[in-house]
Design a protein around this motif. Structure first.
Motif, PDB file in Angstrom:
ATOM      1  N   ALA A  23       4.096   1.029 -11.645  1.00  0.00           N
ATOM      2  CA  ALA A  23       2.937  -0.010 -12.110  1.00  0.00           C
ATOM      3  C   ALA A  23       3.168  -1.128 -11.370  1.00  0.00           C
ATOM      4  CB  ALA A  23       3.599  -0.363 -13.376  1.00  0.00           C
ATOM      5  N   LEU A  24       4.515  -1.580 -10.721  1.00  0.00           N
ATOM      6  CA  LEU A  24       4.841  -2.721  -9.818  1.00  0.00           C
ATOM      7  C   LEU A  24       4.214  -2.631  -8.641  1.00  0.00           C
ATOM      8  CD1 LEU A  24       8.590  -3.208 -11.096  1.00  0.00           C
ATOM      9  CD2 LEU A  24       6.655  -4.908 -11.255  1.00  0.00           C
ATOM     10  N   PHE A  25       4.265  -1.578  -7.913  1.00  0.00           N
ATOM     11  CA  PHE A  25       3.524  -1.459  -6.767  1.00  0.00           C
ATOM     12  C   PHE A  25       1.881  -1.752  -6.654  1.00  0.00           C
ATOM     13  CE2 PHE A  25       5.816   1.107  -2.965  1.00  0.00           C
ATOM     14  CZ  PHE A  25       7.240   0.628  -3.588  1.00  0.00           C
ATOM     15  N   ASN A  26       1.474  -1.008  -7.888  1.00  0.00           N
ATOM     16  CA  ASN A  26       0.103  -1.670  -8.073  1.00  0.00           C
ATOM     17  C   ASN A  26      -0.101  -3.010  -8.576  1.00  0.00           C
ATOM     18  OD1 ASN A  26      -1.918   0.946  -8.218  1.00  0.00           O
ATOM     19  ND2 ASN A  26       0.125   1.712  -9.135  1.00  0.00           N
ATOM     20  N   TRP A  27       0.778  -3.430  -9.208  1.00  0.00           N
ATOM     21  CA  TRP A  27       0.420  -4.950  -9.597  1.00  0.00           C
ATOM     22  C   TRP A  27       0.659  -5.874  -8.357  1.00  0.00           C
ATOM     23  CZ3 TRP A  27      -1.568  -8.059 -13.145  1.00  0.00           C
ATOM     24  CH2 TRP A  27      -0.887  -9.479 -13.455  1.00  0.00           C
ATOM     25  N   LEU A  28       1.754  -5.728  -7.594  1.00  0.00           N
ATOM     26  CA  LEU A  28       1.923  -6.342  -6.450  1.00  0.00           C
ATOM     27  C   LEU A  28       0.968  -6.213  -5.333  1.00  0.00           C
ATOM     28  CD1 LEU A  28       5.766  -5.713  -6.110  1.00  0.00           C
ATOM     29  CD2 LEU A  28       4.506  -7.834  -6.662  1.00  0.00           C
ATOM     30  N   PHE A  29       0.351  -4.809  -5.325  1.00  0.00           N
ATOM     31  CA  PHE A  29      -0.675  -4.545  -4.273  1.00  0.00           C
ATOM     32  C   PHE A  29      -1.956  -5.513  -4.807  1.00  0.00           C
ATOM     33  CE2 PHE A  29      -4.056  -2.292  -2.162  1.00  0.00           C
ATOM     34  CZ  PHE A  29      -3.653  -2.044  -1.001  1.00  0.00           C
ATOM     35  N   VAL A 210      -5.648   4.254  -5.351  1.00  0.00           N
ATOM     36  CA  VAL A 210      -4.609   4.923  -6.111  1.00  0.00           C
ATOM     37  C   VAL A 210      -3.332   5.036  -5.629  1.00  0.00           C
ATOM     38  CG1 VAL A 210      -4.351   6.862  -7.249  1.00  0.00           C
ATOM     39  CG2 VAL A 210      -6.495   6.202  -7.095  1.00  0.00           C
ATOM     40  N   ILE A 211      -2.466   4.140  -6.265  1.00  0.00           N
ATOM     41  CA  ILE A 211      -0.938   4.048  -5.692  1.00  0.00           C
ATOM     42  C   ILE A 211      -0.178   4.755  -6.858  1.00  0.00           C
ATOM     43  CG2 ILE A 211       0.910   2.792  -4.865  1.00  0.00           C
ATOM     44  CD1 ILE A 211      -1.351   0.613  -4.238  1.00  0.00           C
ATOM     45  N   ARG A 212       0.655   5.807  -6.536  1.00  0.00           N
ATOM     46  CA  ARG A 212       1.411   6.763  -7.474  1.00  0.00           C
ATOM     47  C   ARG A 212       2.580   7.349  -6.678  1.00  0.00           C
ATOM     48  NH1 ARG A 212      -3.478  10.995  -8.625  1.00  0.00           N
ATOM     49  NH2 ARG A 212      -3.614  11.778  -6.662  1.00  0.00           N
ATOM     50  N   GLY A 213       3.154   8.118  -7.348  1.00  0.00           N
ATOM     51  CA  GLY A 213       4.411   8.653  -6.991  1.00  0.00           C
ATOM     52  C   GLY A 213       4.076   9.872  -6.049  1.00  0.00           C
ATOM     53  N   ASP A 214       5.100  10.174  -5.000  1.00  0.00           N
ATOM     54  CA  ASP A 214       4.737  11.156  -4.050  1.00  0.00           C
ATOM     55  C   ASP A 214       4.978  12.878  -4.476  1.00  0.00           C
ATOM     56  OD1 ASP A 214       7.443  11.890  -4.357  1.00  0.00           O
ATOM     57  OD2 ASP A 214       7.787  10.819  -2.167  1.00  0.00           O
ATOM     58  N   ASP A 215       5.017  12.982  -5.826  1.00  0.00           N
ATOM     59  CA  ASP A 215       4.841  14.081  -6.355  1.00  0.00           C
ATOM     60  C   ASP A 215       3.455  14.542  -6.671  1.00  0.00           C
ATOM     61  OD1 ASP A 215       4.945  12.031  -8.268  1.00  0.00           O
ATOM     62  OD2 ASP A 215       5.577  13.265  -9.944  1.00  0.00           O
ATOM     63  N   HIS A 216       2.763  13.602  -6.332  1.00  0.00           N
ATOM     64  CA  HIS A 216       0.903  13.610  -6.561  1.00  0.00           C
ATOM     65  C   HIS A 216       0.391  13.898  -5.341  1.00  0.00           C
ATOM     66  CE1 HIS A 216       0.455  12.888 -10.979  1.00  0.00           C
ATOM     67  NE2 HIS A 216       1.390  11.903 -10.648  1.00  0.00           N
ATOM     68  N   PRO A 235     -11.201   6.868  -3.162  1.00  0.00           N
ATOM     69  CA  PRO A 235     -10.673   5.675  -3.163  1.00  0.00           C
ATOM     70  C   PRO A 235      -9.474   5.922  -2.003  1.00  0.00           C
ATOM     71  CG  PRO A 235      -9.900   6.702  -5.172  1.00  0.00           C
ATOM     72  CD  PRO A 235     -10.904   7.524  -4.664  1.00  0.00           C
ATOM     73  N   ALA A 236      -8.891   4.701  -1.461  1.00  0.00           N
ATOM     74  CA  ALA A 236      -7.657   4.735  -0.752  1.00  0.00           C
ATOM     75  C   ALA A 236      -6.588   5.455  -1.578  1.00  0.00           C
ATOM     76  CB  ALA A 236      -7.394   3.628  -0.011  1.00  0.00           C
ATOM     77  N   PHE A 237      -5.535   6.148  -1.003  1.00  0.00           N
ATOM     78  CA  PHE A 237      -4.442   6.853  -1.788  1.00  0.00           C
ATOM     79  C   PHE A 237      -3.191   6.356  -1.216  1.00  0.00           C
ATOM     80  CE2 PHE A 237      -7.838   9.560  -3.212  1.00  0.00           C
ATOM     81  CZ  PHE A 237      -7.325   9.866  -4.500  1.00  0.00           C
ATOM     82  N   GLY A 238      -2.370   6.148  -2.015  1.00  0.00           N
ATOM     83  CA  GLY A 238      -0.675   5.585  -1.615  1.00  0.00           C
ATOM     84  C   GLY A 238       0.072   6.476  -2.506  1.00  0.00           C
ATOM     85  N   HIS A 239       1.330   6.979  -1.842  1.00  0.00           N
ATOM     86  CA  HIS A 239       2.273   7.680  -2.432  1.00  0.00           C
ATOM     87  C   HIS A 239       3.565   7.201  -2.058  1.00  0.00           C
ATOM     88  CE1 HIS A 239      -1.493  10.645  -2.561  1.00  0.00           C
ATOM     89  NE2 HIS A 239      -1.031  10.836  -3.643  1.00  0.00           N
ATOM     90  N   HIS A 240       4.332   6.584  -3.222  1.00  0.00           N
ATOM     91  CA  HIS A 240       5.514   6.010  -2.988  1.00  0.00           C
ATOM     92  C   HIS A 240       6.649   7.099  -3.289  1.00  0.00           C
ATOM     93  CE1 HIS A 240       6.335   5.440  -7.170  1.00  0.00           C
ATOM     94  NE2 HIS A 240       5.274   4.906  -7.417  1.00  0.00           N
ATOM     95  N   ASN A 241       7.937   6.733  -2.785  1.00  0.00           N
ATOM     96  CA  ASN A 241       8.908   7.771  -3.056  1.00  0.00           C
ATOM     97  C   ASN A 241       9.445   7.499  -4.264  1.00  0.00           C
ATOM     98  OD1 ASN A 241      10.164   5.318  -2.641  1.00  0.00           O
ATOM     99  ND2 ASN A 241      11.884   6.033  -1.574  1.00  0.00           N
TER     100      ASN A 241
END
Length: 457
Positions: A23-29, A210-216, A235-241
């Motif tokens: 949630a925070l990664f998305n909010w800050l982005f 779409v920014i979410r966990g790297d399990d996706h 959309p563009a995708f991002g996967h954080h650890n």
């Protein structure tokens, strides 16, 4: 183009620090790019989803400092998914399957014994109309699979088909669709799995990132194919650890490990939680950041490590202490009042004690010391008791200010010949009952001469 992101948990429990990281990664982005943040509840699991969990998630997000621009529920958008299903059927890329879980498991085992990857072999594509009718007559209801575009002309001869994207977090990523089974989009009972509603919503809500966990990561390859099958640009995708517990265990809503509600109830400051949740596992130094706006300036999703990070609650105490030590009275006045700390002495009291608390609630104990004296009698030797009595006999007259402590101890040193710890410690013990704490130069004016004399042993 307005940057639009979304946070889409299932309301089946309380969110934990790992969910909050997403949630925070998305909010800050969104903050960084002047964009929009959509709170979406993926509540198509009607058996487990609860409104009370959705409400609790919103409360947790607000406490963290996240305030969505819009709130959406998938359960209220079923007709949109039904329409997408019909489009996919008409395009010939959604097909009915009648296998039972046991039959599918047996087929996977057979493929493994033959040295083949345990992916679905698309046997259902060979079913005749009569065979389907027989299954229906036997009481079987189909589940529906999306035909992945991983073949040239023959779906039974899949070939390597790379889906490539530039990940907002991880850089270039590739998923080979030939290594995957055709995903089930619709269950036997007609309800939807995660994949289809998510893609339809991202299209309808004009989600750009779409920014979410790297399990996706693997899911992303499938979803990009589904976006294109529905005629939409992905959309563009991002996967954080991902985050784990300090012992390396995974987080889950069911276990309740490191829930946001639990962290809040333990008395932590939201920005302490936010700072650690965002900065851990990145190239940034983990430090206490005072505001979301400041953190947004520092936030760089590409600085995130690819390996999982351990979230240690003990680190929160360090950050919490650092934040409180710099917090002005105006920001905590109402909360202190709720703890019973109010009146004209409240502000100078806070400024005196904030450097000695780990949590805001710790200030209550010091307020009691100020108002009522030491909670436990000071343990002084007979010699120290005589010394303190003599020191109290030469207390300066009022008015008192920040210079009173020095004036008093200078006089005591001259009168008794004591210095250093022998001079200061007995006085601190007599005044507070504790061997450490706020500067007595700050506390003494709050005690006043009468309050100080009341503590004479």
């Amino acid at each position: 183009m307005t940057v639009t992101v979304r946070f889409a948990p299932s309301p089946t429990g309380h969110i934990h620090i790992g969910n909050a990281r997403t949630a925070l990664f998305n909010w800050l982005f969104a903050m960084k790019h002047g964009g929009r943040f959509i709170q979406r509840f993926d509540d198509t699991d009607f058996a487990r989803s609860r409104q009370e969990y959705a409400d609790a998630i919103l409360y947790d997000l607000h406490w963290l400092g996240i305030f969505p621009d819009a709130i959406r529920y998938q359960s209220r958008r079923i007709e949109n998914y039904d329409a997408a299903v019909e489009r996919l059927k008409e395009a010939g890329v959604l097909y009915a399957c009648y296998e039972t879980p046991e039959e599918l498991d047996l087929r996977r085992k057979v493929r493994r014994t033959r040295g083949l990857p345990p992916v679905y072999g698309r046997e259902a594509l060979k079913l005749t109309a009569d065979e389907k009718a027989a299954f229906e007559a036997d009481g079987r209801r189909p589940h529906w699979r999306f035909l992945l575009p991983n073949f040239d002309t023959d779906p039974f001869e899949p070939q390597r088909t790379d889906i490539v994207w530039t990940d907002v977090v991880r850089g270039e990523e590739t998923v080979d669709l030939a290594s995957l089974s055709d995903p089930v989009l619709v269950r036997e009972d007609g309800t939807y799995l995660y994949t289809l509603p998510s893609v339809v919503d991202d299209i309808d809500m004009e989600v750009t990132h779409v920014i979410r966990g790297d399990d996706h990561v693997t899911n992303t390859g499938v979803q990009i194919a589904l976006f294109k099958a529905l005629g939409a640009e992905p959309p563009a995708f991002g996967h954080h650890n991902l985050l784990t517990t300090s012992s390396g265990e995974g987080l889950s809503k069911r276990s309740g490990a490191l829930s946001i509600a639990g962290l809040r109830e333990s008395g932590l400051e939201p920005m302490a939680v936010v700072s650690l949740a965002v900065l851990i596992g990145t190239s940034e130094n983990v430090s206490a950041v005072a505001s979301m706006a400041e953190l947004a300036e520092r936030f760089d999703p590409a600085a995130t490590s690819k390996s999982a990070s351990k979230f240690d609650p003990d680190e929160l105490i360090v950050l919490n202490r650092a934040l409180l030590h710099e917090t002005p009275f105006s920001e905590v006045q109402d909360r202190l009042s709720a703890l019973g700390i109010s009146g004209e002495k409240a502000e100078p009291f806070w400024l005196a004690v904030r450097g000695n608390v780990e949590k805001l609630s710790d200030s209550v104990a010091w307020w009691k010391v100020l108002k009522s004296g030491p909670q436990e009698p000071a343990e002084l030797s007979d010699e120290d008791k005589d010394y303190v009595r003599a020191a109290f006999d030469i207390l300066p007259e009022e008015p008192w200010d920040a210079s009173t402590w020095k004036a008093w101890t200078d006089a005591v040193r001259k009168e008794t010949g004591r210095k250093g710890k022998a001079l200061f410690m007995p006085l601190r013990l007599a005044l507070t009952g504790l061997a450490a704490g706020p500067e007595l130069a700050d506390l003494l004016p709050l005690l006043g001469r009468e309050g100080t004399l009341a503590r004479q042993p």
